[in-house]
Write an enzyme that holds these catalytic residues in place. Structure first.
Site, PDB file in Angstrom:
ATOM      1  N   SER A 144       4.405  22.314  15.565  1.00  0.00           N
ATOM      2  CA  SER A 144       3.138  21.634  15.848  1.00  0.00           C
ATOM      3  C   SER A 144       3.188  20.233  15.275  1.00  0.00           C
ATOM      4  O   SER A 144       3.892  19.979  14.282  1.00  0.00           O
ATOM      5  CB  SER A 144       1.965  22.395  15.213  1.00  0.00           C
ATOM      6  OG  SER A 144       0.774  21.617  15.230  1.00  0.00           O
ATOM      7  N   TYR A 163      -1.337  25.639   7.087  1.00  0.00           N
ATOM      8  CA  TYR A 163      -0.792  25.643   8.444  1.00  0.00           C
ATOM      9  C   TYR A 163       0.185  24.488   8.625  1.00  0.00           C
ATOM     10  O   TYR A 163       1.297  24.669   9.133  1.00  0.00           O
ATOM     11  CB  TYR A 163      -1.922  25.543   9.463  1.00  0.00           C
ATOM     12  CG  TYR A 163      -1.464  25.577  10.892  1.00  0.00           C
ATOM     13  CD1 TYR A 163      -1.019  26.759  11.474  1.00  0.00           C
ATOM     14  CD2 TYR A 163      -1.476  24.417  11.674  1.00  0.00           C
ATOM     15  CE1 TYR A 163      -0.598  26.797  12.799  1.00  0.00           C
ATOM     16  CE2 TYR A 163      -1.057  24.442  12.990  1.00  0.00           C
ATOM     17  CZ  TYR A 163      -0.618  25.627  13.551  1.00  0.00           C
ATOM     18  OH  TYR A 163      -0.198  25.656  14.861  1.00  0.00           O
ATOM     19  N   ALA A 185       1.864  22.935   6.337  1.00  0.00           N
ATOM     20  CA  ALA A 185       3.058  23.170   5.523  1.00  0.00           C
ATOM     21  C   ALA A 185       4.004  24.151   6.210  1.00  0.00           C
ATOM     22  O   ALA A 185       5.230  23.974   6.194  1.00  0.00           O
ATOM     23  CB  ALA A 185       2.662  23.691   4.147  1.00  0.00           C
ATOM     24  N   LYS A 205       4.268  24.711   9.450  1.00  0.00           N
ATOM     25  CA  LYS A 205       4.863  24.066  10.618  1.00  0.00           C
ATOM     26  C   LYS A 205       5.918  23.037  10.198  1.00  0.00           C
ATOM     27  O   LYS A 205       6.944  22.884  10.874  1.00  0.00           O
ATOM     28  CB  LYS A 205       3.773  23.416  11.470  1.00  0.00           C
ATOM     29  CG  LYS A 205       2.890  24.420  12.191  1.00  0.00           C
ATOM     30  CD  LYS A 205       3.710  25.342  13.080  1.00  0.00           C
ATOM     31  CE  LYS A 205       2.875  26.292  13.905  1.00  0.00           C
ATOM     32  NZ  LYS A 205       3.713  27.216  14.710  1.00  0.00           N
TER      33      LYS A 205
END
Length: 253
Positions: free
Chosen positions: A138, A150, A152, A154
């Site tokens: 992402s 989230y 971190a 990705k």
């Protein structure tokens, strides 16, 4: 345009809806043999297409679940030429609210299962002459936006793709990450915002110079390109598919 993938055997984790579903659709049009898994049983049943694909309901965060599914897929398809890690998600709020368990769960739902999937698939890809693996990360992996756990996870996926490209490249296996921007999936987050908060949604589209969010099919095209031999010189890369989006979410800190 064909990507020359007819007959290739591809596993897609998180292949029932959204980007994963669009990827499966494109692979089937290419003439691939496809195995997919998803968490919701009803979505898996709908994606099975009367036996056109090998489909199982799998929670990839459960120990050994994705490994067992990989072995089932190999047995059913007769091997593997490519894998796509498209499952993902996050839980928890800001840094003061998110629990240790939520950080751990978010990591496992993105990076952890992806590592286990590639670990289970590596020998089969090697046996097929190398193949290609694609991790769906992402833009949250490098463009700041809530929630930190989230982003971190990705970012770790992107780093892992580069590292495994070096490790598995010795066997001819390519590994890349694809980083979608905010993607308009029917019934999901941004689609709900579009219908329930139209003014806020219209303001959010200004994050995109072109004024519109990403479509799942646009990401799927890049994934399928990376699975194909036309991308034979690309490994260890992170390819954004975000239409120059500025920030991952409309919500500030």
């Amino acid at each position: 345009m064909s990507w020359g993938l007819a007959g290739r055997r591809i596993l897609v984790a998180g292949g029932t809806r959204g980007i994963g579903g669009a990827t499966v659709e494109l692979l089937l049009r290419e003439g691939c043999a496809v195995a997919l898994c998803g968490r919701r049983k009803r979505d898996v049943e709908a994606a099975a297409r009367d036996g056109e694909v090998f489909a199982r309901s799998v929670d990839v965060t459960i120990p050994d679940a994705v490994e067992d599914f990989t072995e089932e897929a190999v047995e059913r398809l007769g091997g593997l030429d490519g894998v796509v890690a498209c499952a993902g998600g996050g839980s928890g709020g800001g840094i003061e609210e998110a629990s240790r368990a939520q950080w751990t769960a978010t990591f496992e739902a993105n990076t952890g299962y992806s590592a286990r999937l590639l670990g289970a698939a590596a020998a089969h890809l090697r046996a097929a002459g190398g193949g290609s693996a694609v991790l769906v990360a992402s833009i949250s992996g490098w463009k700041p936006g809530p929630q930190a756990q989230y982003g971190a996870a990705k970012a770790a996926q992107i780093s892992m793709a580069a590292t495994l490209a070096r490790e598995l490249g010795r066997d001819g296996t390519r590994v890349n990450a694809v980083s979608p921007g905010s993607t308009l999936v029917p019934g999901k987050r941004w689609d709900g915002m579009r219908t329930e908060q139209p003014e806020e949604f219209a303001a959010f589209t200004r994050e995109f110079p072109g004024g519109r969010l990403i479509q799942p099919q646009e990401v799927a095209e890049v994934i399928v390109f990376l699975l194909s031999d036309r991308s034979s010189g690309i490994s260890g890369a992170n390819i954004p598919v975000d239409r120059a989006q500025n920030a991952p979410t409309p919500f500030g800190y």
